[in-house]
Design a protein around this motif. Structure first.
Motif, PDB file in Angstrom:
ATOM      1  N   SER A  16       0.670  -1.506   0.356  1.00 31.23           N
ATOM      2  CA  SER A  16       0.099  -0.220   0.030  1.00 31.23           C
ATOM      3  C   SER A  16       0.461   1.645   0.165  1.00 31.23           C
ATOM      4  CB  SER A  16      -1.358   0.049   1.508  1.00 31.23           C
ATOM      5  OG  SER A  16      -1.724  -1.376   1.028  1.00 31.23           O
ATOM      6  N   VAL A  17       1.715   1.001   1.142  1.00 32.46           N
ATOM      7  CA  VAL A  17       2.901   2.039   0.766  1.00 32.46           C
ATOM      8  C   VAL A  17       3.017   2.836  -0.117  1.00 32.46           C
ATOM      9  CG1 VAL A  17       5.103   3.285   1.883  1.00 32.46           C
ATOM     10  CG2 VAL A  17       2.862   2.900   3.430  1.00 32.46           C
ATOM     11  N   ALA A  18       3.859   1.533  -1.005  1.00 29.69           N
ATOM     12  CA  ALA A  18       4.633   1.691  -2.447  1.00 29.69           C
ATOM     13  C   ALA A  18       3.682   2.223  -3.503  1.00 29.69           C
ATOM     14  CB  ALA A  18       4.784  -0.193  -3.184  1.00 29.69           C
ATOM     15  N   ARG A  19       2.602   2.007  -3.589  1.00 27.02           N
ATOM     16  CA  ARG A  19       1.067   2.317  -4.586  1.00 27.02           C
ATOM     17  C   ARG A  19       0.934   3.773  -4.089  1.00 27.02           C
ATOM     18  NH1 ARG A  19       0.438   2.599  -8.698  1.00 27.02           N
ATOM     19  NH2 ARG A  19      -0.053   0.127  -8.743  1.00 27.02           N
ATOM     20  N   LEU A  20       1.475   4.656  -2.545  1.00 30.11           N
ATOM     21  CA  LEU A  20       0.815   6.170  -2.883  1.00 30.11           C
ATOM     22  C   LEU A  20       2.608   6.541  -3.035  1.00 30.11           C
ATOM     23  CD1 LEU A  20      -0.676   6.041   0.890  1.00 30.11           C
ATOM     24  CD2 LEU A  20      -1.876   6.245  -0.897  1.00 30.11           C
ATOM     25  N   PHE A  21       3.478   5.903  -2.956  1.00 32.94           N
ATOM     26  CA  PHE A  21       5.054   6.780  -2.913  1.00 32.94           C
ATOM     27  C   PHE A  21       5.221   6.585  -3.861  1.00 32.94           C
ATOM     28  CE2 PHE A  21       8.959   6.628  -2.298  1.00 32.94           C
ATOM     29  CZ  PHE A  21       9.786   7.502  -1.135  1.00 32.94           C
ATOM     30  N   PHE A  22       4.957   5.873  -5.146  1.00 34.02           N
ATOM     31  CA  PHE A  22       5.501   6.038  -6.192  1.00 34.02           C
ATOM     32  C   PHE A  22       3.725   6.491  -7.498  1.00 34.02           C
ATOM     33  CE2 PHE A  22       8.663   2.114  -4.873  1.00 34.02           C
ATOM     34  CZ  PHE A  22       9.445   3.278  -5.566  1.00 34.02           C
ATOM     35  N   ALA A  23       2.741   6.781  -6.771  1.00 29.65           N
ATOM     36  CA  ALA A  23       1.804   7.558  -7.426  1.00 29.65           C
ATOM     37  C   ALA A  23       2.131   7.966  -8.842  1.00 29.65           C
ATOM     38  CB  ALA A  23       0.540   7.630  -6.634  1.00 29.65           C
ATOM     39  N   ASP A  24       3.280   8.868  -8.168  1.00 28.07           N
ATOM     40  CA  ASP A  24       3.847   9.750 -10.021  1.00 28.07           C
ATOM     41  C   ASP A  24       4.712   9.770 -10.695  1.00 28.07           C
ATOM     42  OD1 ASP A  24       4.908  10.188  -7.440  1.00 28.07           O
ATOM     43  OD2 ASP A  24       4.860  12.740  -8.138  1.00 28.07           O
ATOM     44  N   THR A  25       5.209   8.592 -10.142  1.00 31.87           N
ATOM     45  CA  THR A  25       6.521   7.946 -10.904  1.00 31.87           C
ATOM     46  C   THR A  25       6.339   6.611 -11.755  1.00 31.87           C
ATOM     47  OG1 THR A  25       7.855   7.158  -8.667  1.00 31.87           O
ATOM     48  CG2 THR A  25       8.028   8.938  -9.461  1.00 31.87           C
ATOM     49  N   MET A  26       5.358   5.621 -11.135  1.00 30.31           N
ATOM     50  CA  MET A  26       5.162   4.437 -11.496  1.00 30.31           C
ATOM     51  C   MET A  26       4.602   3.202 -11.612  1.00 30.31           C
ATOM     52  SD  MET A  26       7.979   1.616  -9.970  1.00 30.31           S
ATOM     53  CE  MET A  26       9.342   2.643  -9.010  1.00 30.31           C
ATOM     54  N   VAL A  27       4.078   3.222 -12.403  1.00 27.17           N
ATOM     55  CA  VAL A  27       2.425   2.669 -12.856  1.00 27.17           C
ATOM     56  C   VAL A  27       2.006   1.696 -12.191  1.00 27.17           C
ATOM     57  CG1 VAL A  27       0.891   2.063 -14.356  1.00 27.17           C
ATOM     58  CG2 VAL A  27       2.272   4.367 -15.048  1.00 27.17           C
ATOM     59  N   ASN A  28       2.742   0.116 -12.052  1.00 31.92           N
ATOM     60  CA  ASN A  28       2.735  -0.324 -11.894  1.00 31.92           C
ATOM     61  C   ASN A  28       3.088  -0.871 -10.522  1.00 31.92           C
ATOM     62  OD1 ASN A  28       1.104  -0.999 -14.445  1.00 31.92           O
ATOM     63  ND2 ASN A  28       3.808  -1.286 -14.724  1.00 31.92           N
ATOM     64  N   VAL A  29       2.724  -1.686  -9.287  1.00 33.04           N
ATOM     65  CA  VAL A  29       3.296  -2.261  -8.336  1.00 33.04           C
ATOM     66  C   VAL A  29       2.588  -3.892  -8.221  1.00 33.04           C
ATOM     67  CG1 VAL A  29       3.046  -2.260  -5.487  1.00 33.04           C
ATOM     68  CG2 VAL A  29       3.007  -0.530  -7.185  1.00 33.04           C
ATOM     69  N   GLN A  30       3.249  -4.467  -8.091  1.00 31.82           N
ATOM     70  CA  GLN A  30       3.568  -5.885  -8.409  1.00 31.82           C
ATOM     71  C   GLN A  30       3.039  -6.820  -7.216  1.00 31.82           C
ATOM     72  OE1 GLN A  30       5.624  -9.662  -9.477  1.00 31.82           O
ATOM     73  NE2 GLN A  30       5.649  -8.384 -11.443  1.00 31.82           N
ATOM     74  N   ALA A  31       2.378  -7.358  -6.247  1.00 32.37           N
ATOM     75  CA  ALA A  31       2.359  -8.565  -5.825  1.00 32.37           C
ATOM     76  C   ALA A  31       2.597 -10.112  -6.187  1.00 32.37           C
ATOM     77  CB  ALA A  31       0.755  -9.187  -5.512  1.00 32.37           C
ATOM     78  N   SER A  32       3.808 -10.561  -5.382  1.00 34.62           N
ATOM     79  CA  SER A  32       4.649 -12.005  -6.460  1.00 34.62           C
ATOM     80  C   SER A  32       3.720 -12.949  -5.578  1.00 34.62           C
ATOM     81  CB  SER A  32       5.554 -11.561  -6.091  1.00 34.62           C
ATOM     82  OG  SER A  32       6.940 -13.080  -6.189  1.00 34.62           O
ATOM     83  N   TRP A  33       2.814 -13.647  -6.288  1.00 37.39           N
ATOM     84  CA  TRP A  33       2.378 -14.701  -5.466  1.00 37.39           C
ATOM     85  C   TRP A  33       2.919 -16.081  -5.735  1.00 37.39           C
ATOM     86  CZ3 TRP A  33       1.747 -19.391  -7.519  1.00 37.39           C
ATOM     87  CH2 TRP A  33       2.477 -20.093  -9.551  1.00 37.39           C
ATOM     88  N   PRO A  34       4.024 -15.879  -5.854  1.00 34.72           N
ATOM     89  CA  PRO A  34       5.031 -17.090  -5.881  1.00 34.72           C
ATOM     90  C   PRO A  34       5.398 -17.318  -4.191  1.00 34.72           C
ATOM     91  CG  PRO A  34       5.389 -16.820  -7.845  1.00 34.72           C
ATOM     92  CD  PRO A  34       4.481 -15.836  -6.887  1.00 34.72           C
ATOM     93  N   LYS A  35       5.721 -15.956  -3.943  1.00 38.51           N
ATOM     94  CA  LYS A  35       6.154 -15.562  -2.487  1.00 38.51           C
ATOM     95  C   LYS A  35       4.847 -15.286  -1.194  1.00 38.51           C
ATOM     96  CE  LYS A  35      10.499 -14.197  -4.181  1.00 38.51           C
ATOM     97  NZ  LYS A  35      10.375 -15.085  -5.302  1.00 38.51           N
ATOM     98  N   LEU A  36       4.197 -14.377  -1.879  1.00 41.47           N
ATOM     99  CA  LEU A  36       2.811 -14.267  -0.847  1.00 41.47           C
ATOM    100  C   LEU A  36       1.730 -15.852  -0.375  1.00 41.47           C
ATOM    101  CD1 LEU A  36       3.136 -10.818  -1.966  1.00 41.47           C
ATOM    102  CD2 LEU A  36       3.465 -11.701  -0.041  1.00 41.47           C
ATOM    103  N   GLY A  37       1.804 -16.416  -1.649  1.00 40.44           N
ATOM    104  CA  GLY A  37       0.434 -17.378  -2.200  1.00 40.44           C
ATOM    105  C   GLY A  37      -0.737 -17.215  -2.727  1.00 40.44           C
TER     106      GLY A  37
END
Length: 332
Positions: free
Chosen positions: A261-282
């Protein structure tokens, strides 16, 4: 989502290299071998795997990462790219961490930028942002003192942008860092992204000024070196450091949601994509993270080996419909 084939990999950013020297780092094992059996794919095997997954009708990208082999010369990495493209000429090659690029340049007697140019000419499409772990010196000295420094990692990515390559950015969390280290890591990534965005804007404006074309400049989503940010939770299952109590046993669920969530807010104006890594998170965590700011679940994969070698249990691949289900379900 794309089906991604991982073909040559070492202990990933989800396992600790503090207790395994880089010069003897183990490759994950092929089917039937023990988890501690090192192996090396030949160029013909890489070619065959790329050909096989392309012929399957679903793969669009091949991802290659490996340990630092003591006998590798500077030609091995360009030759791996060429082998993959020989097997599947239209496939996208996403390969080689900044650590591998640095090692290859050293072995070739070239600067990192010169070596990246060679890799691009061989057909490299983009770089994975692994080996970042945490860019701050204190946690990095615990996790991976033998790897390149955080400053060097950023330098490789800066050079990648200079030669026209895109990359992903990652962070490993839940091992030996604090929340302040998260913040400083994100700030370093964002600073480089902002710098490369400004460079792209200047280039775009210059090209527009000398072109008679009426086409508009590149959209902001295509600017900068990084295409996405990928938090990678520490997988402790086979980590000697976690077993010895030197490292944590991974992040809490709350921490995983917070960081994405923090990454989405922090990169809102600089990076479009924030990825959830399902192999590690489940797979079960993905819907919650999509609600928390993620917009990407990565590839459905066809042969994931890095996380499984570290002890992950989420699986090594998904059928296409299962991958669609990850993104189609959101929970309130």
């Amino acid at each position: 989502k794309e089906q991604t084939q991982k073909v040559s990999s070492s202990s990933s950013s989800s396992s600790s290299s503090r207790f395994r020297r880089i010069g003897t780092e183990l490759f994950p094992s092929p089917p039937g071998a023990s988890a501690e059996t090192p192996y090396l794919l030949s160029l013909s095997e890489v070619e065959g795997i790329a050909q096989q997954v392309w012929a399957s009708g679903g793969a669009t990208e091949v991802c290659m990462q490996g340990g630092i082999h003591p006998s590798f010369g500077g030609d091995i990495y360009p030759n791996l790219v060429k082998a993959a493209l020989k097997g599947a000429p239209a496939i996208h090659v996403h390969a080689f961490s900044p650590l591998e690029v640095t090692q290859g340049a050293l072995a070739a007697g070239k600067s990192v930028r010169e070596y990246l140019k060679e890799l691009k000419e061989a057909g490299l499409g983009s770089l994975p942002g692994t080996a970042a772990e945490n860019l701050r010196p204190k946690p990095r000295n615990v996790l991976c003192p033998e790897k390149i420094s955080g400053r060097q990692w950023l330098g490789v990515m800066r050079d990648a942008h200079a030669v026209g390559l895109k990359a992903t950015a990652t962070i490993m969390f839940g091992a030996a860092e604090g929340y302040g280290d998260w913040a400083r890591h994100l700030r370093a990534v964002r600073a480089l992204q902002l710098r490369t965005i400004e460079e792209d804007k200047r280039k775009s404006n210059y090209l527009s000024s000398i072109s008679s074309s009426s086409s508009s400049p590149s959209s902001s989503s295509s600017l900068g070196v990084f295409t996405e940010f990928v938090p990678l939770p520490f997988v402790p299952d086979r980590s000697p450091g976690a077993a010895a109590g030197v490292l944590r046993t991974g992040p809490t669920r709350r921490e995983a949601v917070l960081l994405h969530s923090v990454a989405r807010l922090f990169f809102a104006d600089t990076m479009v994509n924030v990825q959830a890594s399902w192999p590690k998170l489940g797979k079960e965590a993905v819907p919650y993270l999509l609600n928390a700011g993620c917009n990407d679940t990565g590839g459905v994969l066809m042969k994931e080996s890095i996380t499984r070698a570290a002890g992950g249990r989420a699986g090594g691949g998904l059928a296409g419909d299962a991958g669609a289900g990850l993104e189609g379900e959101r929970r309130g």
